[in-house]
Design a protein around this motif. Structure first.
Motif, PDB file in Angstrom:
ATOM      1  N   HIS A  11     -12.377  10.449  53.901  1.00  0.00           N
ATOM      2  CA  HIS A  11     -12.946  11.794  54.048  1.00  0.00           C
ATOM      3  C   HIS A  11     -11.944  12.833  53.569  1.00  0.00           C
ATOM      4  O   HIS A  11     -10.768  12.775  53.917  1.00  0.00           O
ATOM      5  CB  HIS A  11     -13.323  12.067  55.503  1.00  0.00           C
ATOM      6  CG  HIS A  11     -14.410  11.182  55.997  1.00  0.00           C
ATOM      7  ND1 HIS A  11     -15.731  11.410  55.708  1.00  0.00           N
ATOM      8  CD2 HIS A  11     -14.374  10.050  56.725  1.00  0.00           C
ATOM      9  CE1 HIS A  11     -16.465  10.459  56.264  1.00  0.00           C
ATOM     10  NE2 HIS A  11     -15.658   9.615  56.881  1.00  0.00           N
ATOM     11  N   CYS A  12     -12.407  13.776  52.791  1.00  0.00           N
ATOM     12  CA  CYS A  12     -11.559  14.853  52.284  1.00  0.00           C
ATOM     13  C   CYS A  12     -11.215  15.796  53.440  1.00  0.00           C
ATOM     14  O   CYS A  12     -12.105  16.269  54.139  1.00  0.00           O
ATOM     15  CB  CYS A  12     -12.279  15.612  51.177  1.00  0.00           C
ATOM     16  SG  CYS A  12     -11.342  17.042  50.568  1.00  0.00           S
ATOM     17  N   ALA A  14     -10.248  18.803  53.216  1.00  0.00           N
ATOM     18  CA  ALA A  14     -10.598  20.186  52.882  1.00  0.00           C
ATOM     19  C   ALA A  14     -12.099  20.455  52.958  1.00  0.00           C
ATOM     20  O   ALA A  14     -12.533  21.397  53.608  1.00  0.00           O
ATOM     21  CB  ALA A  14     -10.074  20.532  51.490  1.00  0.00           C
ATOM     22  N   CYS A  15     -12.908  19.605  52.318  1.00  0.00           N
ATOM     23  CA  CYS A  15     -14.346  19.891  52.252  1.00  0.00           C
ATOM     24  C   CYS A  15     -15.197  18.915  53.064  1.00  0.00           C
ATOM     25  O   CYS A  15     -16.396  19.130  53.226  1.00  0.00           O
ATOM     26  CB  CYS A  15     -14.816  19.915  50.798  1.00  0.00           C
ATOM     27  SG  CYS A  15     -14.826  18.309  49.980  1.00  0.00           S
ATOM     28  N   GLY A  16     -14.609  17.811  53.552  1.00  0.00           N
ATOM     29  CA  GLY A  16     -15.337  16.868  54.388  1.00  0.00           C
ATOM     30  C   GLY A  16     -16.171  15.845  53.644  1.00  0.00           C
ATOM     31  O   GLY A  16     -16.799  14.995  54.269  1.00  0.00           O
ATOM     32  N   VAL A  17     -16.184  15.882  52.330  1.00  0.00           N
ATOM     33  CA  VAL A  17     -16.963  14.927  51.539  1.00  0.00           C
ATOM     34  C   VAL A  17     -16.323  13.542  51.641  1.00  0.00           C
ATOM     35  O   VAL A  17     -15.101  13.401  51.663  1.00  0.00           O
ATOM     36  CB  VAL A  17     -17.035  15.388  50.060  1.00  0.00           C
ATOM     37  CG1 VAL A  17     -17.560  14.293  49.152  1.00  0.00           C
ATOM     38  CG2 VAL A  17     -17.905  16.621  49.942  1.00  0.00           C
ATOM     39  N   ASN A  19     -15.296  10.115  50.043  1.00  0.00           N
ATOM     40  CA  ASN A  19     -14.953   9.606  48.717  1.00  0.00           C
ATOM     41  C   ASN A  19     -14.777   8.100  48.779  1.00  0.00           C
ATOM     42  O   ASN A  19     -14.188   7.583  49.724  1.00  0.00           O
ATOM     43  CB  ASN A  19     -13.638  10.237  48.241  1.00  0.00           C
ATOM     44  CG  ASN A  19     -13.760  11.717  48.002  1.00  0.00           C
ATOM     45  OD1 ASN A  19     -14.069  12.140  46.911  1.00  0.00           O
ATOM     46  ND2 ASN A  19     -13.531  12.520  49.035  1.00  0.00           N
ATOM     47  N   CYS A  32     -10.070  14.396  45.706  1.00  0.00           N
ATOM     48  CA  CYS A  32     -11.463  14.482  46.105  1.00  0.00           C
ATOM     49  C   CYS A  32     -12.332  14.708  44.867  1.00  0.00           C
ATOM     50  O   CYS A  32     -12.007  15.537  44.021  1.00  0.00           O
ATOM     51  CB  CYS A  32     -11.642  15.624  47.101  1.00  0.00           C
ATOM     52  SG  CYS A  32     -13.358  15.915  47.568  1.00  0.00           S
ATOM     53  N   ASN A  34     -15.144  16.102  44.850  1.00  0.00           N
ATOM     54  CA  ASN A  34     -15.888  17.350  44.997  1.00  0.00           C
ATOM     55  C   ASN A  34     -15.000  18.576  44.780  1.00  0.00           C
ATOM     56  O   ASN A  34     -15.286  19.412  43.926  1.00  0.00           O
ATOM     57  CB  ASN A  34     -16.527  17.404  46.393  1.00  0.00           C
ATOM     58  CG  ASN A  34     -17.402  18.607  46.585  1.00  0.00           C
ATOM     59  OD1 ASN A  34     -18.267  18.882  45.766  1.00  0.00           O
ATOM     60  ND2 ASN A  34     -17.186  19.330  47.668  1.00  0.00           N
ATOM     61  N   CYS A  35     -13.917  18.692  45.548  1.00  0.00           N
ATOM     62  CA  CYS A  35     -13.091  19.912  45.488  1.00  0.00           C
ATOM     63  C   CYS A  35     -11.726  19.680  44.846  1.00  0.00           C
ATOM     64  O   CYS A  35     -10.935  20.608  44.709  1.00  0.00           O
ATOM     65  CB  CYS A  35     -12.917  20.500  46.884  1.00  0.00           C
ATOM     66  SG  CYS A  35     -11.871  19.518  47.984  1.00  0.00           S
ATOM     67  N   THR A  37      -9.065  18.354  45.970  1.00  0.00           N
ATOM     68  CA  THR A  37      -7.924  18.399  46.878  1.00  0.00           C
ATOM     69  C   THR A  37      -7.350  16.995  47.002  1.00  0.00           C
ATOM     70  O   THR A  37      -8.076  16.013  46.933  1.00  0.00           O
ATOM     71  CB  THR A  37      -8.373  18.895  48.271  1.00  0.00           C
ATOM     72  OG1 THR A  37      -8.907  20.204  48.141  1.00  0.00           O
ATOM     73  CG2 THR A  37      -7.228  18.914  49.264  1.00  0.00           C
TER      74      THR A  37
END
Length: 73
Positions: A11-12, A14-17, A19, A32, A34-35, A37
């Protein structure tokens, strides 16, 4: 040559996505999807530390650490 397709879910922070990270990236931090990070490094096996390397490792590691202390005596 056999190919290992094992993946882990990270889990990222920063954004919670969630991976999917390949098992071959053991000990390295990814990014990540998505973002972009930095993700925490993936450790699936125990890491042997000494009294000299413990502080450095634990200060830099971004997540919780499970520790087992052992002594021969």
């Amino acid at each position: 040559m056999a190919q290992d397709d094992s993946r882990y879910l990270i889990h990222c922070p920063a954004c919670g996505v969630t991976n999917r990270v390949p098992a071959s990236s053991e000990g390295r931090a990814g990014k990540c999807g998505n973002c972009h990070t930095a993700l925490p490094p993936l450790y699936t096996k125990p890491v042997a530390l000494t009294d000299r390397s413990f502080d450095s490792f634990s200060e830099k590691f971004p997540g919780p650490i499970l520790v087992e202390f052992w002594a021969s005596w």
